[in-house]
Design a protein around this motif. Structure first.
Motif, PDB file in Angstrom:
ATOM      1  N   MET A   1     -19.386  44.855  34.417  1.00 45.45           N
ATOM      2  CA  MET A   1     -19.427  43.018  35.148  1.00 45.45           C
ATOM      3  C   MET A   1     -18.010  42.846  35.519  1.00 45.45           C
ATOM      4  N   THR A   2     -18.601  42.001  36.445  1.00 42.81           N
ATOM      5  CA  THR A   2     -18.129  41.397  37.339  1.00 42.81           C
ATOM      6  C   THR A   2     -17.648  40.133  36.828  1.00 42.81           C
ATOM      7  N   LEU A   3     -16.381  39.693  37.636  1.00 38.33           N
ATOM      8  CA  LEU A   3     -15.003  39.176  36.583  1.00 38.33           C
ATOM      9  C   LEU A   3     -16.135  37.322  36.132  1.00 38.33           C
ATOM     10  N   PHE A   4     -17.273  37.440  37.311  1.00 39.95           N
ATOM     11  CA  PHE A   4     -18.219  35.859  37.049  1.00 39.95           C
ATOM     12  C   PHE A   4     -18.875  36.177  35.400  1.00 39.95           C
ATOM     13  N   THR A   5     -19.641  37.462  35.435  1.00 39.05           N
ATOM     14  CA  THR A   5     -20.447  37.792  34.418  1.00 39.05           C
ATOM     15  C   THR A   5     -19.260  37.733  32.359  1.00 39.05           C
ATOM     16  N   GLU A   6     -18.423  37.853  33.339  1.00 42.95           N
ATOM     17  CA  GLU A   6     -17.102  38.350  32.249  1.00 42.95           C
ATOM     18  C   GLU A   6     -16.818  36.714  31.646  1.00 42.95           C
ATOM     19  N   ALA A   7     -16.442  35.878  32.482  1.00 37.20           N
ATOM     20  CA  ALA A   7     -16.259  34.585  32.052  1.00 37.20           C
ATOM     21  C   ALA A   7     -17.038  33.776  31.402  1.00 37.20           C
ATOM     22  N   THR A   8     -18.063  33.985  32.394  1.00 35.40           N
ATOM     23  CA  THR A   8     -19.568  32.643  32.014  1.00 35.40           C
ATOM     24  C   THR A   8     -19.600  33.346  30.427  1.00 35.40           C
ATOM     25  N   ALA A   9     -19.340  34.469  30.049  1.00 35.07           N
ATOM     26  CA  ALA A   9     -20.105  34.842  28.652  1.00 35.07           C
ATOM     27  C   ALA A   9     -18.770  34.500  28.008  1.00 35.07           C
ATOM     28  N   VAL A  10     -17.895  34.155  27.719  1.00 32.88           N
ATOM     29  CA  VAL A  10     -16.483  33.815  27.056  1.00 32.88           C
ATOM     30  C   VAL A  10     -17.477  32.191  26.871  1.00 32.88           C
ATOM     31  N   ALA A  11     -17.362  31.601  27.999  1.00 32.52           N
ATOM     32  CA  ALA A  11     -17.119  30.811  28.034  1.00 32.52           C
ATOM     33  C   ALA A  11     -18.885  30.354  27.555  1.00 32.52           C
ATOM     34  N   ALA A  12     -19.454  31.048  28.011  1.00 39.84           N
ATOM     35  CA  ALA A  12     -21.058  30.327  26.717  1.00 39.84           C
ATOM     36  C   ALA A  12     -20.835  30.523  25.395  1.00 39.84           C
ATOM     37  N   LYS A  13     -19.906  31.869  24.735  1.00 42.63           N
ATOM     38  CA  LYS A  13     -19.178  31.399  22.981  1.00 42.63           C
ATOM     39  C   LYS A  13     -18.337  30.830  22.707  1.00 42.63           C
ATOM     40  N   ASP A  14     -18.137  30.155  23.361  1.00 43.42           N
ATOM     41  CA  ASP A  14     -16.982  29.140  23.298  1.00 43.42           C
ATOM     42  C   ASP A  14     -18.029  27.079  23.183  1.00 43.42           C
ATOM     43  N   LEU A  15     -18.680  27.592  23.895  1.00 43.92           N
ATOM     44  CA  LEU A  15     -19.397  26.552  23.589  1.00 43.92           C
ATOM     45  C   LEU A  15     -20.252  26.503  22.988  1.00 43.92           C
ATOM     46  N   ARG A  16     -21.017  27.857  22.764  1.00 46.35           N
ATOM     47  CA  ARG A  16     -22.161  27.663  21.743  1.00 46.35           C
ATOM     48  C   ARG A  16     -21.336  27.434  19.861  1.00 46.35           C
ATOM     49  N   ILE A  17     -20.657  27.846  20.180  1.00 47.95           N
ATOM     50  CA  ILE A  17     -19.160  27.945  18.943  1.00 47.95           C
ATOM     51  C   ILE A  17     -19.197  25.865  19.033  1.00 47.95           C
ATOM     52  N   GLU A  18     -18.981  25.395  19.895  1.00 46.02           N
ATOM     53  CA  GLU A  18     -18.621  23.868  20.404  1.00 46.02           C
ATOM     54  C   GLU A  18     -19.450  23.410  19.569  1.00 46.02           C
ATOM     55  N   ALA A  19     -20.921  23.542  20.203  1.00 44.45           N
ATOM     56  CA  ALA A  19     -21.908  22.817  19.884  1.00 44.45           C
ATOM     57  C   ALA A  19     -22.510  22.904  18.490  1.00 44.45           C
TER      58      ALA A  19
END
Lengths: 213, 243
Positions: A1-19
């Motif tokens: 995975m690219t750095l961007f893919t990994e970072a966006t996966a982590v971000a998506a997880k955090d945002l889902r938890i916040e939602a």
């Protein structure tokens, strides 16, 4: 995975938890609205004072939201040792850091958007420089917050340690942003940009050393 | 609690194999917590296909040993090779994480996410196809709860979710820290099948326990005491009451 893919996966997880928890929306936004309305009413006879006070109030609120969001993230990662699972995955440490910056910035930009609307109502529409400074400053706060959040999380520090460490490092952001909004954008906007770039670079490079036990 | 005197080592340290052949090779590894030694001067070699049991009283260093191998902890001194990768370099440690799974006292789940969301996230982080999530949940008996937040799960259910993660990842090296603690017999059987599968496919398993016998077959028993490796016996052990 690219750095961007990994970072966006982590971000998506955090945002889902916040939602799921609505912690920012449920606690920070009502407080922000109440603060701005209260001060605007107090300062109503003096539009100049209102225009000076509201941006500072807004940044105090955003800083408060940053601490709250980081506390929420700390709880999510420390419950059941979730952060260790992330660290034991074959994921770049810099991607974990950048993902958390992305998520935190997204949450704080929502707060900023609400505050800008409230500020527009009471103090008049913000300038383009003011909006730009708000966006850049928010990214800077997110970059600082994510770095110290990872640092305190990895060190198993108490939650109260985070604001003590983060706030002095984040102090330049609201100062630069408010100055930029007051008509000195040519000087202060590049400073905010430099600050953001510097913190992001330091965070991405230092992430591995920050989280290794 | 008073500690008994350490038992003298009964077997000589294993010879250093070619680093690429052993699943685990540790050379005088130590890990200290400040001035307190977690593990001290451990030299160990584990071949592919082996299932080891690591025994010892509380505080003997069992969990520390597994966490060092899993790269959750950095060794204070010494070195080693895990699945042919150098434990002492960042690149080696990243490569070790690709094929190693640690199941410990925490299940490392995000409690506000559902079971399926947790697994899908771990698939994404580990580069594993997400198509197998439903099958993995079914195998551990959690398919009917796939859309429930993990916060409402019991500790045993969360441990099952962690086992589902193992099924998805199919690690070459499986590290189990007290794997059957808090599990019912059905879940313990899942652990047994997982251990058997990993070993049968050429992987290696290290599992810790106090001094209770395991519920799965092991081929070798290590004993730790006060952070030191005091015994290393090739001794098949089976679940209680089983031949």
């Amino acid at each position: 995975m690219t750095l961007f893919t990994e970072a966006t996966a982590v971000a998506a997880k955090d945002l889902r938890i916040e939602a799921r928890g609505h912690r920012i929306a449920g606690s920070v936004l009502p407080l922000a609205g109440a603060l701005i309305v209260a001060f605007a009413v107090v300062a109503a006879p003096d539009p100049a004072r209102t225009a000076q006070t509201v941006p500072a109030l807004g940044w105090i609120t955003v800083v408060f939201a940053t601490v709250l969001a980081l506390k929420r993230a700390h709880d999510a990662e420390s419950e059941d040792g979730a952060l260790e699972g992330l660290l034991l995955a074959p994921v770049r440490r810099s991607a974990i850091y950048l993902g958390k910056v992305l998520a935190l910035a997204a949450e704080l930009l929502v707060v900023q958007a609400v505050l800008l609307v409230a500020a527009a109502v009471f103090a008049g529409p913000p300038s383009v420089a003011g909006i730009t400074a708000a966006i850049l400053g928010t990214v800077g706060l997110a970059a600082v917050g994510a770095l110290f959040g990872l640092m305190t999380e990895s060190a198993h520090a108490r939650g109260a340690t985070l604001p003590l460490l983060m706030l002095p490092a984040a102090a330049p952001v609201p100062v630069f942003a408010i100055k930029a909004g007051e008509g000195h954008a040519g000087l202060w906007l590049p400073l905010i940009l430099l600050f953001d770039a510097g913190v992001l670079a330091v965070g991405a490079l230092a992430a591995r050393h920050v989280v290794e036990d | 609690m008073t500690r008994r005197a350490a038992e003298p080592r009964t077997t000589p340290p294993p010879p250093a194999p070619a680093p690429g052949r052993a699943a685990v090779y540790l050379d005088r590894i130590s890990r200290h917590y400040g001035h307190v030694p977690g593990i001290s001067d451990i030299t160990l070699s584990v071949e592919r296909g082996e299932a080891l049991l690591v025994r010892g009283p509380n505080g003997s260093g069992k969990s520390t040993l597994l966490r060092v191998i899993a790269t959750a902890l950095t060794p204070t001194s010494g070195g080693g090779w895990i699945l042919g990768h150098d434990l002492g370099t960042p690149e080696g440690r990243a490569a070790i994480r690709l094929d190693t799974e640690l199941i410990g006292d925490t299940t490392r789940c995000y409690l506000d996410l559902t079971a399926a969301e947790n697994l899908r996230f771990w698939c994404r982080m580990n580069g594993v196809p997400r198509a197998g999530v439903a099958a993995a949940l079914d195998r551990v008996g959690l398919l009917c709860l796939h859309s429930d937040p993990v916060r409402g799960f019991s500790p045993g259910m969360r441990q099952r979710l962690a086992l589902a993660r193992c099924y998805l990842r199919r690690p070459e090296l499986l590290l189990l820290d007290e794997p059957c603690a808090g599990l019912d017999p059905d879940a313990a059987a899942i652990v047994e099948s997982l251990v058997t599968e990993v070993a049968a496919h050429g992987g290696a398993v290290l599992a810790t326990t106090g001094f209770r016998p395991p519920t799965f077959r092991t081929t070798r028993v290590l004993t730790l005491f006060n952070g030191e490796l005091t015994a290393d016996r090739r001794q098949p052990l089976y679940g209680t009451g089983r031949p």
